[in-house]
Each structure stands twice: as structure tokens, then as C-alpha cells.
Enzyme design. Structure first.
Site, mmCIF file in Angstrom:
data_model
loop_
_atom_site.group_PDB
_atom_site.id
_atom_site.type_symbol
_atom_site.label_atom_id
_atom_site.label_comp_id
_atom_site.label_asym_id
_atom_site.label_seq_id
_atom_site.Cartn_x
_atom_site.Cartn_y
_atom_site.Cartn_z
ATOM 1 N N HIS A 226 5.705 16.301 2.269
ATOM 2 C CA HIS A 226 5.452 17.480 1.233
ATOM 3 C C HIS A 226 6.209 18.728 1.217
ATOM 4 O O HIS A 226 6.939 19.355 0.538
ATOM 5 C CB HIS A 226 3.910 17.781 1.470
ATOM 6 C CG HIS A 226 3.401 19.196 0.488
ATOM 7 N ND1 HIS A 226 2.573 18.641 -0.730
ATOM 8 C CD2 HIS A 226 3.621 20.368 0.446
ATOM 9 C CE1 HIS A 226 2.411 19.695 -1.509
ATOM 10 N NE2 HIS A 226 3.041 20.805 -0.904
ATOM 11 N N GLU A 227 6.515 19.121 2.536
ATOM 12 C CA GLU A 227 7.408 20.531 2.857
ATOM 13 C C GLU A 227 8.782 20.114 2.606
ATOM 14 O O GLU A 227 9.732 20.994 2.139
ATOM 15 C CB GLU A 227 7.136 20.968 4.257
ATOM 16 C CG GLU A 227 5.600 21.502 4.441
ATOM 17 C CD GLU A 227 5.521 22.477 3.627
ATOM 18 O OE1 GLU A 227 5.995 23.120 2.969
ATOM 19 O OE2 GLU A 227 3.814 22.384 3.356
ATOM 20 N N HIS B 185 9.342 20.156 -1.001
ATOM 21 C CA HIS B 185 9.633 21.774 -1.522
ATOM 22 C C HIS B 185 11.145 21.883 -0.962
ATOM 23 O O HIS B 185 11.765 22.591 -1.970
ATOM 24 C CB HIS B 185 8.753 22.527 -0.903
ATOM 25 C CG HIS B 185 7.460 22.700 -1.401
ATOM 26 N ND1 HIS B 185 7.122 22.638 -2.538
ATOM 27 C CD2 HIS B 185 6.394 22.217 -0.608
ATOM 28 C CE1 HIS B 185 5.859 22.581 -3.092
ATOM 29 N NE2 HIS B 185 5.146 22.384 -1.752
ATOM 30 N N GLY C 57 1.270 54.319 -5.221
ATOM 31 C CA GLY C 57 1.862 53.068 -4.753
ATOM 32 C C GLY C 57 1.168 52.104 -4.337
ATOM 33 O O GLY C 57 -0.107 52.433 -4.102
ATOM 34 N N PRO C 58 1.750 50.923 -4.025
ATOM 35 C CA PRO C 58 1.012 49.761 -3.385
ATOM 36 C C PRO C 58 0.442 50.347 -1.833
ATOM 37 O O PRO C 58 1.083 51.341 -1.481
ATOM 38 C CB PRO C 58 2.057 48.731 -3.199
ATOM 39 C CG PRO C 58 3.021 48.896 -4.115
ATOM 40 C CD PRO C 58 3.048 50.381 -4.211
ATOM 41 N N PRO C 59 -0.655 49.883 -1.460
ATOM 42 C CA PRO C 59 -1.330 50.251 -0.042
ATOM 43 C C PRO C 59 -0.262 49.879 0.965
ATOM 44 O O PRO C 59 0.579 48.899 1.027
ATOM 45 C CB PRO C 59 -2.621 49.404 0.010
ATOM 46 C CG PRO C 59 -2.920 48.818 -1.183
ATOM 47 C CD PRO C 59 -1.503 48.998 -2.072
ATOM 48 N N GLY C 60 -0.034 50.755 1.916
ATOM 49 C CA GLY C 60 0.899 50.266 2.997
ATOM 50 C C GLY C 60 2.368 50.833 2.787
ATOM 51 O O GLY C 60 3.264 50.715 3.582
ATOM 52 N N GLY D 239 3.289 54.156 2.670
ATOM 53 C CA GLY D 239 3.621 55.529 3.402
ATOM 54 C C GLY D 239 3.197 56.781 2.606
ATOM 55 O O GLY D 239 3.960 57.907 3.045
#
Length: 647
Positions: A416-417, A420, A194-197, A199
Site C-alpha cells: 500500500h505505501e 503511494h 491567526g491559527p492556534p500556536g 505566536g
């Protein structure tokens, strides 16, 4: 004392002692006395000398007086003149070869001494400073002791399916007859990937704490060494130790370091690594049966493991340890918050909802960051402000209030924000806006808009992807409308929007023109030797069509965003001014400014339906224009989309 005998200093000291003894035994004696050169000349002329020896190196002549028996030494300046003087007087003599001093003898043996010391030092380094000199072929696996602190399944959260699978391993070790009576065979190997981190290693530690049986842990890189054959030797030794302790469990962390696909790699495979892998394959499922030895391994790159390692009989069971869902994140936060002083009103469920995509390691870091912030603020308990700030730190990095930003640039960032956020709020089906900030964070972020999904999603529709592209383009369009110019602040937005559009066309089959096909290879980490030679599986004509479709999707979203912002630009002006003052706007406050008060679902639903009707009308008009332009597609080519954009 034993450590000194094994160190590199012992052979050096031993050599010095032996050299001193040899020098003492074979050096010339120093019991002779010196006489004057005149007395020496008279003794030679009077034939009163015997046993004369000329040392041409030290320019000393030594001998003995006949009448008294006294030994003498006389220095001189020229060996040739001394020899001529003795020959003229017809006195017998001999020339003694130079005998080196103690230090010259030592220097002559210096290269041998250095080689011996270096060899012993190298052996001590390879064996970790202990054991026999040739023990570097032994396994470096550590055996977990009973008295060590234990991690149990109660300490693991957010991976219920993986715990259930591994609990079966524990039950077999405790009561194997219950399974053997039914003819069942326990899996020989369990691969956690699985992905890093997420468990994986923590699950292995929990199995070690729950099993109550010998547990050997090692890393994939620990098998390699500078000498050829050491890796295979360590694998043999590891399984030999396990056979004497069975039933037991062997855990190999990061197995991709030793289990990579054989024959893959530029210039051929790595013979030493392949020897180690071959020995591991034989030990796992060879002629000798290891019925009570269970192999566990962990990796985040299962795609590069050798197929022989993954077949049934070796790693029979492959367990995915994925990122936790919302309930899993809540359970993980409960585990890490256990024992910490939490302030009243802490909503763990709300924190789990704000952290989609976080792994177990991210959540552990989140709680730790909150504790550090509370300590920095001299608080005795962890409150929601600390957790909210910790989420922002983990996602976007720490605040950089010291960064000096001009008034003009702050205004651009604010518009800009807000662009969004407003597009995200006005488009039905978009994730709710949780926070807007113009405080610089991390390495590059000058501001950010945080959207938090209401629930975990595993499928995403074409319309939702189009909505995401629209939200990404909101900042650039707002800059263009307000300032009549654009900046480099939308670089990452444009990159992500283009990537999403290209994935829709080439990987997800969401293009009406190209149809439900997958074009090109899937984007993943390149494994040299296997993926480096892969080429695209479509023609130049299809490549041109792909570029046109990507451009069409971007242009459609761009026009849609322009319509939304032009209609609501007064709100953009108002909210941007407030954001410039406060620097941070929370989601409820932002909704209220837009006329979407909290807990007023009827008004909100009504407004969303009105926006949806307008979007639907714009979409149908765009489809009619596309049908008209398709007839002239061969003539207009790429200019078609630019004309539609200008309209």
C-alpha cells in the site's frame, strides 16, 4: 490573623461562643439538692413546701422547704399523677416550659449558621480570597512589573511583518510628538488573529517587554461571573485603572469569549455577555476619549467577532499572524535551538524544509521532543536522527512497535505505501518522496508515506490537485492489483481524495461541465445562530451534476494510476520486499531503487518527460471518450463512468 477573620470558620466560632453565653445566662441554676420522694411527699402533706415548679419535659419537680429554706429537686415518673397529688393536698405549683440545652439551642440555629458560612465562603471564592467582600466587581487584570522576566522582539521569529507593525506602537509610546506633529493618530486597537500556536500571545508579551510602559493583561473569560452586571463592572474598572496609568497598553487574550457577534445564538443572545461587550465598545470609543490607552487583543476566530468591535476607531489595525514560511520556520528553529547542545552536521534549513505547515508551537515541540529523545538515548548532544524522529512523532505520533501485526497485514501495508510512493515519484510535478515507513504510529496510522514540498506554495493548479488525488489512490490500486482484493486501510485516502474532488467542482470552479462557479457554502466552523440556517444555493439537478463530476474526476485518476502501476509493478514488488525487511526507506534510497540516482538530473528529467508524454496521451484519449459519451448522457446517467472504468 486577618486571614482567619475573613475565613468561613470565624463566624462559626463566633456563633458557638455567643450560644454558650446565652445558654449560661438563661439556663436554670443547678445549686439545688435532691431529696427522696418520700421526704417530698411528707413535706407536701405537711404544707412545708413553696415555689413548686413541675418540669414536664425532664420530669423533675423543684421547690423550696419552708422550715429550712433548702432548695430541692425530685424526679418523678408521671406528670399527671404529680399534678393530681399536689392538687389533692391544695399546694400551689406552676408548670415550667422546657428550656433547651446548649446543643438543642445550637441545632435550632443551625440553618442560619450554615447560610451565613456559605455566603461568606462564596464571597471569598469570587474575590480570590482577598480584598473586600464586594470586590468581585473589580477587574482581574494583571499588571506586568518591571522586574519580571521580559520577552522582547528578539525572541520572536517567523513573524517579521507583525513585529514591524507592533514596533510602531512601541515607537509611538516612546516618542508620540513625532507622529502628532504630522497629524497622525496612533491606532486605538490592534487585533492579532491567526491559527492556534502561531505566536499571538508571544507577540503581546514581546510588546510588554519592549514598551517600557504599564501593561495590563487579561483573558476574555475573566470578565464573566455568576452575577449579572459583573462583566461590565470589571470592564469599567479595568479602564479606570488604565486611565490612572496612561500611557499604557491593555491586552485581552481570547477576546472571542466576550466579543462574539451580538444576537447570534439559538434562542437569542446572552444578555450578560452582550452587556460586557457593550461596555467594552463604549470604553474603546465612546464619549470619553482615551487617547493614550492602546488595546491589544488576540483570537483565532475573527469571523465570529461583532462588527462593531472591528470597525475603525476601535480595532483599527488587524494583524494576521499566519503559519511561518520556510525562512520563518528556519528562524524559529534557530530561536528554540539556542543554548542547546547540537551535534555537528545539524542542518536547520533541511529541518525547516521538512516541516511545511508547522506553527511556532509545533516547532517548539519538535525541538523539545528531539531533546527528550537524546536524553532517553543517553546522548550528550542533539543529532539529526533525533530531529528526524521528532518530526515523525509530531506529524504521526510516537512509534507503536509493540502493536502485533500479522505477516499478511504487514505485506499489505508495505505494498500500500509503496503504491503511494511510486505514483508520487512517477507523476511529474508531485512533491518528492522523503520517507516510507510501515512502523505503526499514533492512534490509527499503520504506515505512512511522507512527501516534502521543495518550496512553499500559496497557489495550486488543477493538474496538481489531480496529481494529489492520484497519489492518494495509489495505495488502494496497488492492493487490488497484488491481492485481487481491497482492505479498509485506504479509508482516509478515499475520504481525502473525494473531498479534494468535490472542492475542485464546488469551490474552485475547476469543472468544465459546471463552469467557473462556486456552489454551496464555504466549509468553515459553524457559528450557531448565523450559519446553522444557511442552505445550499443550487437545485437537485445541479447536485446530481456535482456528484457526476466528482465521480468522473475520481475515475479518471483511478485509471491513470492503474496504468502507471501496471507498467511498473515489478518495481513495486522489489521495493515492497526491501521495505518489509528494513521497515523504513529514505527518499534517496527509494529513488535509487527506481532508477533515479541522486545528482543525475538529466536521467531524471528524461524519464519524467517520457512519463509526461504518456500521461498527456492518456488524458487526450479520455477527453475524446468524454465527448462521445456526453451525447448519450441523459440516457446512460451514472452508469457511464463505471463502463469507462471497466474498459
Amino acid at each position: 490573623m486577618s486571614k482567619f477573620l475573613k475565613s468561613a470558620a470565624f463566624p462559626i466560632l463566633l456563633f458557638l461562643v455567643l450560644a454558650f453565653i446565652v445558654q449560661s445566662l438563661f439556663s436554670s441554676p443547678r445549686d439545688s439538692s435532691e431529696i427522696t420522694f418520700v421526704n417530698f411527699q411528707n413535706a407536701v402533706i405537711g404544707k412545708n413546701v413553696v415555689d413548686l415548679t413541675i418540669n414536664t419535659k425532664d420530669l423533675i419537680v423543684s421547690g423550696k422547704l419552708i422550715n429550712t429554706g433548702q432548695k430541692f429537686q425530685v424526679p418523678f415518673t408521671d406528670a399527671f399523677s404529680m399534678e393530681k397529688f399536689l392538687l389533692d393536698n391544695k399546694v400551689d405549683f406552676k408548670t415550667d416550659a422546657h428550656r433547651g440545652t446548649f446543643w438543642t439551642t445550637l441545632l435550632s440555629f443551625a440553618p442560619v449558621l450554615i447560610m451565613i458560612a456559605f455566603f461568606i465562603f462564596l464571597m471569598n471564592q469570587m474575590q480570590g480570597g482577598g480584598g473586600k467582600v464586594m470586590s468581585f466587581g473589580k477587574s482581574r487584570a494583571k499588571r506586568m512589573n518591571i522586574d519580571q522576566p521580559k520577552v522582547t522582539f528578539k525572541d520572536v521569529a517567523g513573524a517579521d511583518e507583525a513585529v514591524e507593525e507592533l514596533d510602531e506602537i512601541k515607537e509611538f509610546l516612546e516618542n508620540p510628538k513625532r507622529f502628532q506633529m504630522l497629524g497622525a493618530r496612533i491606532p486605538k486597537g490592534v487585533l492579532l488573529f491567526g491559527p492556534p500556536g502561531t505566536g499571538k500571545t508571544l507577540l503581546a508579551r514581546a510588546v510588554a517587554g519592549e514598551a517600557g510602559e504599564p501593561f495590563f493583561c487579561n483573558s476574555g473569560s475573566a470578565f464573566g461571573e455568576v452575577f449579572v452586571g459583573v462583566g461590565a463592572s470589571r470592564v469599567r474598572d479595568l479602564f479606570e485603572q488604565a486611565k490612572h496609568s496612561q500611557p499604557c497598553i491593555i491586552f485581552i487574550d481570547e477576546i472571542d469569549a466576550v466579543g462574539r457577534h451580538r444576537g447570534a445564538g439559538l434562542g437569542g443572545g446572552h444578555d450578560e455577555r452582550e452587556q460586557t461587550l457593550n461596555q467594552l465598545l463604549v470604553e474603546m470609543d465612546g464619549f470619553e476619549a482615551n487617547e493614550s490607552i492602546i488595546i491589544m487583543a488576540a483570537t483565532n476566530r475573527p469571523d465570529i467577532l461583532d462588527p462593531a468591535l472591528l470597525r475603525p476607531g476601535r480595532f483599527d489595525r488587524q494583524i494576521v499572524v499566519d503559519r511561518p514560511d520556510r525562512e520563518g520556520r528556519k528562524a524559529i528553529l534557530d530561536v528554540h535551538a539556542r543554548g542547546k547542545p547540537l551535534a555537528p552536521g545539524i542542518d536547520i534549513e533541511n529541518l525547516a524544509a521538512q516541516t511545511p505547515g508547522f506553527t511556532g508551537a509545533d516547532l517548539a515541540n519538535l525541538v523539545n521532543e528531539a531533546a527528550l529523545l537524546a536524553g532517553r538515548r543517553l546522548k550528550e548532544m542533539l543529532g539529526m536522527p533525533e530531529f528526524e524522529e521528532a518530526i515523525d512523532r509530531v506529524m504521526a505520533g510516537p512509534e507503536r512497535k509493540s502493536r502485533v501485526i500479522s505477516k499478511k497485514e504487514r505485506e499489505i501495508i508495505a505494498y500500500h505505501e509503496v503504491g503511494h510512493a511510486l505514483v508520487a515519484r512517477m507523476i511529474p510535478g508531485s512533491d518528492p518522496v522523503h520517507k516510507i515507513s510501515i512502523i505503526p504510529r499514533g492512534h490509527m496510522a499503520l504506515g505512512y508515506t511522507l512527501q516534502v514540498p521543495e518550496e512553499d506554495r500559496f497557489l495550486i493548479s488543477k493538474q496538481e490537485l489531480m496529481n494529489r488525488i492520484c497519489v492518494l489512490l495509489g495505495g488502494r490500486v496497488t492492493e487490488s492489483i497484488k491481492f485481487g482484493d481491497v482492505t479498509s486501510g485506504a479509508q482516509n485516502d478515499l475520504e481525502r481524495a473525494t473531498q479534494t474532488a468535490r472542492q475542485m467542482v464546488t469551490q474552485l470552479g475547476m469543472s468544465d461541465r459546471l463552469g467557473p462557479v462556486t456552489l454551496g457554502k464555504k466549509h468553515h466552523e459553524v457559528f450557531l445562530g448565523r450559519d446553522i440556517m444557511e442552505d445550499r444555493n443550487y437545485s437537485e439537478e445541479i447536485a446530481y451534476a456535482i456528484d457526476q463530476e466528482v465521480r468522473r474526476i475520481i475515475d479518471e485518476c483511478f485509471e491513470r494510476v492503474q496504468g502507471i502501476l501496471n507498467e511498473n509493478f515489478s518495481k513495486v514488488e522489489e521495493i515492497s520486499g526491501i521495505l518489509l525487511e528494513k521497515e523504513i526507506l529514505e527518499g534517496p534510497e527509494f529513488n535509487k531503487l527506481l532508477g533515479f540516482p541522486e545528482n543525475n538530473g538529466e536521467d531524471e528529467s528524461k524519464k519524467e518527460n517520457e512519463v509526461a508524454e504518456e500521461v498527456s496521451a492518456e488524458s487526450s484519449q479520455s477527453d475524446e471518450e468524454d465527448e462521445e459519451n456526453e451525447e448519450d448522457e441523459e440516457d446512460t446517467g451514472g452508469e457511464e463512468t463505471s463502463e469507462e472504468t471497466s474498459e
